[in-house]
Design a protein around this motif. Structure first.
Motif, short mmCIF file in Angstrom:
data_model
loop_
_atom_site.label_atom_id
_atom_site.label_comp_id
_atom_site.label_asym_id
_atom_site.label_seq_id
_atom_site.Cartn_x
_atom_site.Cartn_y
_atom_site.Cartn_z
N UNK A 179 -27.73 -27.33 11.26
CA UNK A 179 -28.59 -27.22 10.08
C UNK A 179 -28.55 -25.80 9.51
N UNK A 180 -28.51 -24.79 10.36
CA UNK A 180 -28.40 -23.42 9.86
C UNK A 180 -27.06 -23.20 9.16
N UNK A 181 -26.01 -23.87 9.63
CA UNK A 181 -24.72 -23.79 8.93
C UNK A 181 -24.83 -24.40 7.54
N UNK A 182 -25.46 -25.57 7.45
CA UNK A 182 -25.65 -26.20 6.15
C UNK A 182 -26.50 -25.33 5.23
N UNK A 183 -27.53 -24.72 5.80
CA UNK A 183 -28.41 -23.86 5.01
C UNK A 183 -27.65 -22.67 4.44
N UNK A 184 -26.86 -22.00 5.27
CA UNK A 184 -26.07 -20.86 4.79
C UNK A 184 -25.08 -21.28 3.72
N UNK A 185 -24.48 -22.44 3.89
CA UNK A 185 -23.51 -22.92 2.90
C UNK A 185 -24.15 -23.09 1.53
N UNK A 186 -25.29 -23.80 1.47
CA UNK A 186 -25.89 -24.06 0.16
C UNK A 186 -26.55 -22.82 -0.42
N UNK A 187 -26.95 -21.88 0.44
CA UNK A 187 -27.54 -20.64 -0.07
C UNK A 187 -26.47 -19.71 -0.64
N UNK A 188 -25.29 -19.70 -0.03
CA UNK A 188 -24.27 -18.73 -0.40
C UNK A 188 -23.26 -19.28 -1.40
N UNK A 189 -23.20 -20.58 -1.56
CA UNK A 189 -22.28 -21.19 -2.52
C UNK A 189 -23.08 -22.17 -3.38
N UNK A 190 -23.24 -21.90 -4.67
CA UNK A 190 -24.11 -22.74 -5.52
C UNK A 190 -23.54 -24.11 -5.86
N UNK A 191 -22.32 -24.40 -5.44
CA UNK A 191 -21.72 -25.69 -5.81
C UNK A 191 -21.31 -26.53 -4.61
N UNK A 192 -21.30 -25.97 -3.40
CA UNK A 192 -20.81 -26.70 -2.24
C UNK A 192 -21.66 -27.94 -1.96
N UNK A 193 -21.02 -29.01 -1.49
CA UNK A 193 -21.69 -30.24 -1.06
C UNK A 193 -21.48 -30.39 0.44
N UNK A 194 -22.56 -30.65 1.18
CA UNK A 194 -22.50 -30.67 2.64
C UNK A 194 -22.96 -32.01 3.18
N UNK A 195 -22.14 -32.62 4.03
CA UNK A 195 -22.55 -33.78 4.80
C UNK A 195 -22.78 -33.34 6.24
N UNK A 196 -23.98 -33.59 6.76
CA UNK A 196 -24.29 -33.27 8.14
C UNK A 196 -24.20 -34.56 8.95
N UNK A 197 -23.20 -34.64 9.82
CA UNK A 197 -22.95 -35.83 10.61
C UNK A 197 -23.52 -35.65 12.01
N UNK A 198 -24.06 -36.73 12.57
CA UNK A 198 -24.56 -36.66 13.94
C UNK A 198 -24.29 -37.98 14.64
N UNK A 199 -23.96 -37.90 15.93
CA UNK A 199 -23.74 -39.12 16.72
C UNK A 199 -25.00 -39.96 16.83
#
Length: 446
Positions: free
Chosen positions: A13-33
């Motif tokens: 989740x912290x990786x996803x948070x950094x991605x959307x904070x630092x890149x205004x256009x990135x789209x993130x899918x967080x997958x979990x088993x």
């Protein structure tokens, strides 16, 4: 740019948070088993630690971001979506899969009935859906917890708590019922080194002394071989505070509370002994400081009666199919979060969390770890974005027979857990198995 983050615990989740904070256009899918998010915050933090568990609210904010999507129930690797397929569906993949197995003691009797890893016990009282109950607690009079870290303190505390204290938590009903019937009166938490080298935090340690139905017993003479215990002035602040707490307990006269927590040090487990085919005792060798930060055996032995043994001596990563792996460290070879294949950076593959750095640190340690990885990823973005990927990986996954649990499905699980708690006269109560979790998630579809 489209990024897959594998794992929805803190590092994911912290990786996803950094991605959307630092890149205004990135789209993130967080997958979990698992069909539920939050990883060890949901399935590793003790149910009586409500303040730490409230971190879920912060993680929730990230997973509800308009450019972040939760896809639960998606196995990556063996038996699921191959790592190679993920690389085709996304510009980049960040693996945040943690350290999934316990270190073993490597002593005779370790696999006797009644001997468990602490993680198995934690998973049981935390309602992890992979857990199978197998004789925890019920009937045991004496329990031995091997290890002196925070997980060891957690399982010791849960064993020592009364039913009235556990009932307001989200502990699954079956575990609560078993603990209510517990006959455990003596819990021995044992470490092979001295008190100044213990890994627990002072806050966790002090909690043991505040339990209403249990007293903590410490023998000052037994701890005296540790120079840091005799004179703690030169110790780092955290260890010095631990020693001060232990000194205070050692100076107190014993009370008459129904349960006793005995903190033991300089004891190395050498064998778990059987009685009637189950755990009956643990044999320890007395150790002493070797002058180099370790301990050496003395040839003197002691047996501690136990019908339940919980082993808490650390974690180790496991390989993920399709990724390189270093079995010595239990991690994926990496450089600033970039996966290395035979010493060469693998474009578009990254790691964060325990699988990157090993099982060290606390929950907050994952934030800077994740940010370092994300900065590497974004530095590589101009090259990564040249790759052609599908407009929507979810559509591709569904076409291939994958049926993820989306955020609405997770919210349906939350509602079901609230309803279950209400029906039992409790607050929220976790659903404990795959069938009930997936059944609740499916209600969102209708």
């Amino acid at each position: 740019m489209r990024v897959a983050v594998v794992g929805s615990g803190p590092s994911g989740v912290y990786s996803a948070q950094s991605l959307v904070q630092l890149d205004p256009t990135v789209l993130v899918d967080v997958l979990d088993r698992l069909p539920s998010p939050y990883g060890l915050v949901r399935y590793g933090v003790a149910p009586d630690h409500e303040k730490i568990k409230s971190l879920q609210n912060n993680l929730r904010t990230v997973l509800e971001h308009e450019r972040v999507r939760f896809l639960g129930g998606v196995q990556v690797g063996e038996g699921g979506v191959p790592a190679a397929r993920l690389r085709e569906l996304y510009h980049a993949v960040v693996y945040c899969v943690g350290a999934a197995t316990d270190r073993r003691l490597g002593i005779p009797g370790e696999d006797l009935p009644g001997s468990f890893s602490a993680t198995e016990f934690v998973s049981w009282y935390s309602a992890h859906p992979d857990t199978v109950e197998d004789g925890f607690v019920l009937g045991a009079r004496s329990a031995v917890v091997i290890g002196v870290g925070n997980v060891a303190v957690d399982v010791t505390r849960i064993l020592a708590r009364g039913a009235a204290e556990l009932r307001p938590t989200d502990m699954p009903q079956a575990a609560l019922t078993t603990l209510e019937a517990s006959r455990v009166t003596d819990i021995h938490m044992v470490g092979r080194r001295g008190p100044s080298q213990a890994r627990f935090t002072t806050k966790e340690l002090r909690e043991l002394g505040s339990l209403p139905d249990a007293e903590v017993l410490v023998d000052a003479d037994e701890l005296a071989p540790d120079p840091g215990y005799v004179d703690p002035s030169s110790l780092p602040a955290a260890q010095r505070r631990n020693v001060e707490v232990l000194r205070g307990w050692a100076a107190r006269p014993p009370g008459d509370l129904p349960r006793r927590i005995r903190l033991r040090f300089f004891q190395r487990p050498v064998e778990i002994l059987a009685e009637n085919g189950r755990v009956g005792a643990v044999r320890f060798e007395r150790t002493q400081p070797d002058g180099q930060g370790g301990v050496t055996g003395t040839g003197r032995y002691e047996e501690i009666e136990a019908q339940l043994v919980l082993r808490s001596v650390g974690y180790h990563g496991v390989p993920l199919e399709g990724l390189p792996f270093d079995p010595a460290t239990g991690t994926v070879p990496q450089l600033a979060g970039r996966v290395l294949r035979e010493g060469v950076v693998a474009p578009g593959e990254y790691v964060a969390g325990w699988i990157k750095r090993g099982p060290t640190g606390v929950i907050g340690s994952n934030r800077p770890c994740a940010k370092e990885t994300v900065l590497s990823l974004l530095e590589d973005a101009p090259v990564l974005e040249r790759k052609v990927v599908p407009d929507d990986a979810l559509t591709a996954l569904r076409t291939e027979g994958i049926k993820p649990v989306d955020w609405a499905g997770w919210q349906a699980i939350e509602r079901a857990e609230a309803e279950l708690g209400s029906s039992l006269g409790r607050s929220v109560v976790k659903l404990p198995d795959w069938e009930s979790l997936l059944s609740a998630a499916r209600t969102a579809e209708t």
